[in-house]
Design a protein around this motif. Structure first.
Motif, PDB file in Angstrom:
ATOM      1  N   ALA A  94       0.838  -1.202   0.000  1.00  0.00           N
ATOM      2  CA  ALA A  94       0.000   0.000   0.000  1.00  0.00           C
ATOM      3  C   ALA A  94       0.874   1.253   0.000  1.00  0.00           C
ATOM      4  CB  ALA A  94      -0.932  -0.011   1.198  1.00  0.00           C
ATOM      5  N   ALA A  95       1.979   1.204   0.754  1.00  0.00           N
ATOM      6  CA  ALA A  95       2.874   2.359   0.812  1.00  0.00           C
ATOM      7  C   ALA A  95       3.551   2.607  -0.531  1.00  0.00           C
ATOM      8  CB  ALA A  95       3.920   2.143   1.903  1.00  0.00           C
ATOM      9  N   SER A  96       3.912   1.531  -1.229  1.00  0.00           N
ATOM     10  CA  SER A  96       4.623   1.658  -2.502  1.00  0.00           C
ATOM     11  C   SER A  96       3.706   1.978  -3.674  1.00  0.00           C
ATOM     12  CB  SER A  96       5.391   0.363  -2.809  1.00  0.00           C
ATOM     13  OG  SER A  96       6.418   0.140  -1.884  1.00  0.00           O
ATOM     14  N   TRP A  97       2.558   1.296  -3.743  1.00  0.00           N
ATOM     15  CA  TRP A  97       1.738   1.374  -4.952  1.00  0.00           C
ATOM     16  C   TRP A  97       0.371   2.006  -4.731  1.00  0.00           C
ATOM     17  CZ3 TRP A  97       5.930   0.411  -7.149  1.00  0.00           C
ATOM     18  CH2 TRP A  97       6.724  -0.676  -6.844  1.00  0.00           C
ATOM     19  N   GLY A  98      -0.007   2.277  -3.483  1.00  0.00           N
ATOM     20  CA  GLY A  98      -1.315   2.871  -3.206  1.00  0.00           C
ATOM     21  C   GLY A  98      -2.365   1.809  -2.933  1.00  0.00           C
ATOM     22  N   ARG A  99      -3.398   2.192  -2.206  1.00  0.00           N
ATOM     23  CA  ARG A  99      -4.417   1.224  -1.791  1.00  0.00           C
ATOM     24  C   ARG A  99      -5.214   0.681  -2.979  1.00  0.00           C
ATOM     25  NH1 ARG A  99      -6.004  -0.273   3.052  1.00  0.00           N
ATOM     26  NH2 ARG A  99      -8.017  -1.316   3.277  1.00  0.00           N
ATOM     27  N   ASP A 100      -5.530   1.539  -3.952  1.00  0.00           N
ATOM     28  CA  ASP A 100      -6.300   1.069  -5.111  1.00  0.00           C
ATOM     29  C   ASP A 100      -5.510   0.008  -5.882  1.00  0.00           C
ATOM     30  OD1 ASP A 100      -8.337   2.777  -4.457  1.00  0.00           O
ATOM     31  OD2 ASP A 100      -7.852   4.282  -5.976  1.00  0.00           O
ATOM     32  N   ARG A 101      -4.225   0.228  -6.044  1.00  0.00           N
ATOM     33  CA  ARG A 101      -3.390  -0.735  -6.760  1.00  0.00           C
ATOM     34  C   ARG A 101      -3.269  -2.032  -5.962  1.00  0.00           C
ATOM     35  NH1 ARG A 101       0.892  -0.036 -10.793  1.00  0.00           N
ATOM     36  NH2 ARG A 101       0.539  -1.889 -12.070  1.00  0.00           N
ATOM     37  N   LEU A 102      -3.162  -1.896  -4.643  1.00  0.00           N
ATOM     38  CA  LEU A 102      -3.096  -3.078  -3.789  1.00  0.00           C
ATOM     39  C   LEU A 102      -4.335  -3.949  -3.974  1.00  0.00           C
ATOM     40  CD1 LEU A 102      -2.185  -4.868  -1.390  1.00  0.00           C
ATOM     41  CD2 LEU A 102      -3.172  -3.134   0.125  1.00  0.00           C
ATOM     42  N   GLU A 103      -5.508  -3.332  -3.976  1.00  0.00           N
ATOM     43  CA  GLU A 103      -6.747  -4.092  -4.140  1.00  0.00           C
ATOM     44  C   GLU A 103      -6.828  -4.725  -5.531  1.00  0.00           C
ATOM     45  OE1 GLU A 103      -9.866  -1.388  -3.065  1.00  0.00           O
ATOM     46  OE2 GLU A 103      -9.381  -1.487  -0.917  1.00  0.00           O
ATOM     47  N   ALA A 104      -6.289  -4.037  -6.534  1.00  0.00           N
ATOM     48  CA  ALA A 104      -6.257  -4.615  -7.880  1.00  0.00           C
ATOM     49  C   ALA A 104      -5.323  -5.829  -7.929  1.00  0.00           C
ATOM     50  CB  ALA A 104      -5.807  -3.559  -8.893  1.00  0.00           C
ATOM     51  N   ILE A 105      -4.222  -5.770  -7.191  1.00  0.00           N
ATOM     52  CA  ILE A 105      -3.302  -6.907  -7.108  1.00  0.00           C
ATOM     53  C   ILE A 105      -3.999  -8.087  -6.433  1.00  0.00           C
ATOM     54  CG2 ILE A 105      -1.204  -7.736  -5.956  1.00  0.00           C
ATOM     55  CD1 ILE A 105      -0.056  -4.881  -6.405  1.00  0.00           C
ATOM     56  N   GLU A 106      -4.710  -7.830  -5.350  1.00  0.00           N
ATOM     57  CA  GLU A 106      -5.420  -8.901  -4.647  1.00  0.00           C
ATOM     58  C   GLU A 106      -6.494  -9.523  -5.534  1.00  0.00           C
ATOM     59  OE1 GLU A 106      -4.852  -7.438  -0.008  1.00  0.00           O
ATOM     60  OE2 GLU A 106      -6.503  -6.618  -1.194  1.00  0.00           O
ATOM     61  N   ALA A 107      -7.166  -8.701  -6.322  1.00  0.00           N
ATOM     62  CA  ALA A 107      -8.161  -9.232  -7.261  1.00  0.00           C
ATOM     63  C   ALA A 107      -7.494 -10.095  -8.326  1.00  0.00           C
ATOM     64  CB  ALA A 107      -8.931  -8.084  -7.915  1.00  0.00           C
ATOM     65  N   ALA A 108      -6.299  -9.697  -8.767  1.00  0.00           N
ATOM     66  CA  ALA A 108      -5.566 -10.491  -9.756  1.00  0.00           C
ATOM     67  C   ALA A 108      -5.145 -11.839  -9.174  1.00  0.00           C
ATOM     68  CB  ALA A 108      -4.336  -9.718 -10.239  1.00  0.00           C
ATOM     69  N   HIS A 109      -4.767 -11.851  -7.911  1.00  0.00           N
ATOM     70  CA  HIS A 109      -4.416 -13.112  -7.256  1.00  0.00           C
ATOM     71  C   HIS A 109      -5.604 -14.070  -7.231  1.00  0.00           C
ATOM     72  CE1 HIS A 109      -0.949 -11.087  -4.810  1.00  0.00           C
ATOM     73  NE2 HIS A 109      -0.615 -11.334  -6.056  1.00  0.00           N
ATOM     74  N   LEU A 110      -6.778 -13.535  -7.000  1.00  0.00           N
ATOM     75  CA  LEU A 110      -7.971 -14.370  -6.931  1.00  0.00           C
ATOM     76  C   LEU A 110      -8.293 -14.996  -8.290  1.00  0.00           C
ATOM     77  CD1 LEU A 110     -10.305 -15.387  -5.161  1.00  0.00           C
ATOM     78  CD2 LEU A 110     -11.591 -13.339  -5.825  1.00  0.00           C
ATOM     79  N   ARG A 111      -7.984 -14.274  -9.370  1.00  0.00           N
ATOM     80  CA  ARG A 111      -8.279 -14.796 -10.709  1.00  0.00           C
ATOM     81  C   ARG A 111      -7.349 -15.934 -11.112  1.00  0.00           C
ATOM     82  NH1 ARG A 111      -9.125  -9.197 -11.702  1.00  0.00           N
ATOM     83  NH2 ARG A 111      -7.000  -8.936 -12.477  1.00  0.00           N
ATOM     84  N   GLY A 112      -6.216 -16.045 -10.450  1.00  0.00           N
ATOM     85  CA  GLY A 112      -5.261 -17.077 -10.830  1.00  0.00           C
ATOM     86  C   GLY A 112      -4.480 -16.684 -12.070  1.00  0.00           C
ATOM     87  N   ALA A 113      -3.869 -17.670 -12.722  1.00  0.00           N
ATOM     88  CA  ALA A 113      -2.967 -17.379 -13.837  1.00  0.00           C
ATOM     89  C   ALA A 113      -3.174 -18.361 -14.976  1.00  0.00           C
ATOM     90  CB  ALA A 113      -1.518 -17.439 -13.366  1.00  0.00           C
ATOM     91  N   PRO A 114      -3.056 -17.881 -16.220  1.00  0.00           N
ATOM     92  CA  PRO A 114      -3.086 -18.794 -17.375  1.00  0.00           C
ATOM     93  C   PRO A 114      -1.756 -19.520 -17.503  1.00  0.00           C
ATOM     94  CG  PRO A 114      -2.690 -16.548 -18.101  1.00  0.00           C
ATOM     95  CD  PRO A 114      -2.891 -16.480 -16.605  1.00  0.00           C
TER      96      PRO A 114
END
Length: 430
Positions: free
Chosen positions: A156-176
Motif C-alpha cells: 500500500a505504501a509503494s503502490w497505493g491502496r487502489d493498486r493493492l486491491e487490484a493486485i489482490e483481485a488479480a491473485h484471486l483470478r489465478g494465472a493462465p
C-alpha cells in the motif's frame, strides 16, 4: 509433519478430496509448500487433490467469511478445512452439491477426533445448498481475500491502496499457462503476447503439441522478459546465477549464448539438465554457492534472478502468503545485495548485469538497484522503454521495469517482477 496415506479402494472423488484436506494441513499447520506435500500423493486423484487444495487456499478468505456467519464457534482445524474445501467447490467450481456434501460428511467421519462433528458439517452444507442461487450471490459479492498485513502494508505504501486491491483481485483470478517458444515455433490455440510469450488458458502440459519435441517450455510471460532485455545474445558468454529451474537458461541457450548455469541446489539443477535434454539445448551446469565460487574467466553478461520472497508469484502459488513472514525479508534482501556485489566481480569491463526478482516488494527490487548504484559509482543503469519489450507504459520504473499482477488484467495478468540492466565501466564487449 502431516503425511499423506494410501487411499486404498476409496472412490476417486473422495480420494482426491481427502488428499486435498491433507495438503491443506501440510500448508496451514506444517508450514510446508503445497508442491512438497504433493510428492506423497499418487494415482489419478493426485492432480485433482493438488488443484483442489490450491483453489481452496486461493478462496479461503471468502470461504471463512461465509462460514463465520453460520457457526457460533470455530470447529476443529480439519473440520474447518473440510468446510472450506466444500464451499470452494460449490461456489468457485460449481461442483454438484450432492457429491460435495456426501464426501465432506464422509471425511469428517474418518477420524475418531472429528466424527462427532460430522453432523455440523452436514447441517452447515445442507443449509448452504438449500438455496444455491442465494449462496452464490453472497459468495460473488465478497471482496477478494486480502494479503497478510506484513505484505499489505508495504505494498500500500509503494503502490497505493487502489493498486493493492487490484493486485489482490488479480491473485484471486489465478494465472493462465504461459510458454516460451523457440524461434519460429507456434502452439495451436495459444495467443502470442506482445512480449513474445505464448498464452493458453490451461491444459496438461505434457500432452500439448511440441512438448515432447522440446519446442517450448513453461515460463510466465513476466519471467521471460529479463533475458529479452539483452537483445542479440549470439556468441555472448553468459552466467545464469541462481539458475534453477532453468527457464532463463533455456532462453539464453536458444538465443545463441554460451551459457553457464549455476545454482547451489543439485536437486534443482537436475531439473535444469532435464529441461536442456528435452529441448536439445546446451549449457554448462555448475553446482556451487555463488558467494564462494570463482569463474576461470569473466563473462559478458551475468543474469541474476535473485532469491526473494517470490510474492510476485502468489497468483500461481496461493500457499505462499501462508508460508512467508516479515522476518524473511531482511534475510533475503541481505543475500540479494551480497549476490549483486559478487556478480559484478564476474563481469568483463563494460559487461552487463541483469538483476531481477519475482517480488512485489520495492525493497527487493527498486531499492536494491538504487543502493547498488550508490555503492558502485562507476555502475550505470541502462534505460529501458516498456514499449520496446511489448509492455504498457505503466511498467516504467526507476532504473528498470516494474510488473505487477494487475497489469494486462484483460489479457490474464502477469507475475510480479522487477528487472534492471546495469553496466560496468570500461569498454563494451564486442
Amino acid at each position: 509433519m502431516t503425511q499423506p496415506t494410501p487411499h486404498g479402494d476409496m472412490p476417486e472423488s473422495l480420494a482426491a478430496r481427502t488428499g486435498a484436506i491433507r495438503l491443506l494441513a501440510h500448508v496451514l499447520r506444517d508450514g510446508r509448500m503445497l508442491s512438497d506435500g504433493a510428492s506423497g500423493l499418487d494415482g489419478p486423484a493426485a492432480a485433482r487433490a493438488l488443484r483442489l487444495a490450491g483453489l481452496t487456499l486461493r478462496h479461503m478468505g471468502q470461504a471463512d467469511a461465509m462460514l463465520k456467519t453460520r457457526m457460533q464457534r470455530q470447529p476443529a482445524a480439519k473440520i474447518r478445512d473440510i468446510l472450506r474445501l466444500a464451499l470452494t467447490e460449490l461456489c468457485a467450481e460449481g461442483s454438484a452439491a450432492h457429491g460435495v456434501v456426501n464426501d465432506a460428511v464422509a471425511m469428517a467421519r474418518m477420524s475418531p477426533k472429528t466424527t462427532k462433528q460430522a453432523g455440523l458439517v452436514n447441517a452447515v452444507l445442507r443449509g448452504l445448498t438449500a438455496d444455491m442461487p442465494a449462496t452464490l450471490a453472497e459468495w460473488e459479492a465478497l471482496p477478494a481475500p486480502t494479503l497478510p498485513i506484513w505484505l499489505r502494508k508495504p505494498l500500500a505504501a509503494s503502490w497505493g491502496r487502489d493498486r493493492l486491491e487490484a493486485i489482490e483481485a488479480a491473485h484471486l483470478r489465478g494465472a493462465p499457462l504461459d510458454l516460451t517458444p523457440k524461434p519460429g515455433v507456434s502452439v495451436p490455440g495459444a495467443v502470442e503476447l506482445p512480449t513474445g510469450s505464448l498464452r493458453l488458458e490451461g491444459g496438461q502440459v505434457s500432452i500439448l503439441p511440441g512438448f515432447a519435441e522440446g519446442d517450448w517450455w513453461v515460463q510466465d510471460a513476466a519471467a521471460a522478459i529479463p533475458v529479452r532485455l539483452l537483445g542479440d545474445l549470439t556468441g555472448l558468454r553468459v552466467l545464469d546465477l541462481c539458475a534453477a529451474p532453468g527457464g532463463k537458461t533455456l532462453q539464453l541457450a536458444s538465443g545463441g549464448a554460451h551459457v553457464t548455469a549455476l545454482d547451489i541446489s543439485g536437486k534443482r539443477l537436475r531439473r535444469v539438465s532435464q529441461n536442456l535434454d528435452r529441448t536439445g539445448l546446451t549449457a554448462e551446469i555448475v553446482e556451487a554457492d555463488a558467494l564462494e565460487w570463482t569463474p576461470e574467466e569473466p563473462f559478458d553478461v551475468v543474469l541474476l534472478d535473485a532469491p526473494c520472497t517470490a510474492t510476485g508469484t502468489i497468483r500461481r502459488h496461493p500457499d505462499l502468503p501462508h508460508l512467508r513472514e516479515a522476518r524473511d525479508i531482511e534475510t533475503l534482501t541481505k543475500l540479494q545485495y551480497q549476490l549483486i556485489d559478487r556478480a559484478l566481480t564476474f563481469l568483463n569491463p563494460g559487461g552487463r548485469l541483469v538483476f531481477c526478482t519475482c517480488s512485489l516488494l520495492a525493497v527487493e527490487g527498486e531499492h536494491q538497484v538504487s543502493a547498488a548504484l550508490k555503492r558502485h559509482p562507476s555502475l550505470s543503469a541502462i534505460p529501458l522503454d516498456p514499449a520496446s519489450f511489448g509492455l504498457p507504459e505503466a511498467a516504467a520504473s526507476p532504473h528498470g521495469l516494474r510488473l505487477l499482477p494487475d497489469l494486462w488484467a484483460d489479457r490474464g495478468g502477469l507475475d510480479g517482477f522487477y528487472m534492471a540492466v546495469l553496466r560496468t565501466a570500461g569498454a563494451t564487449p564486442a
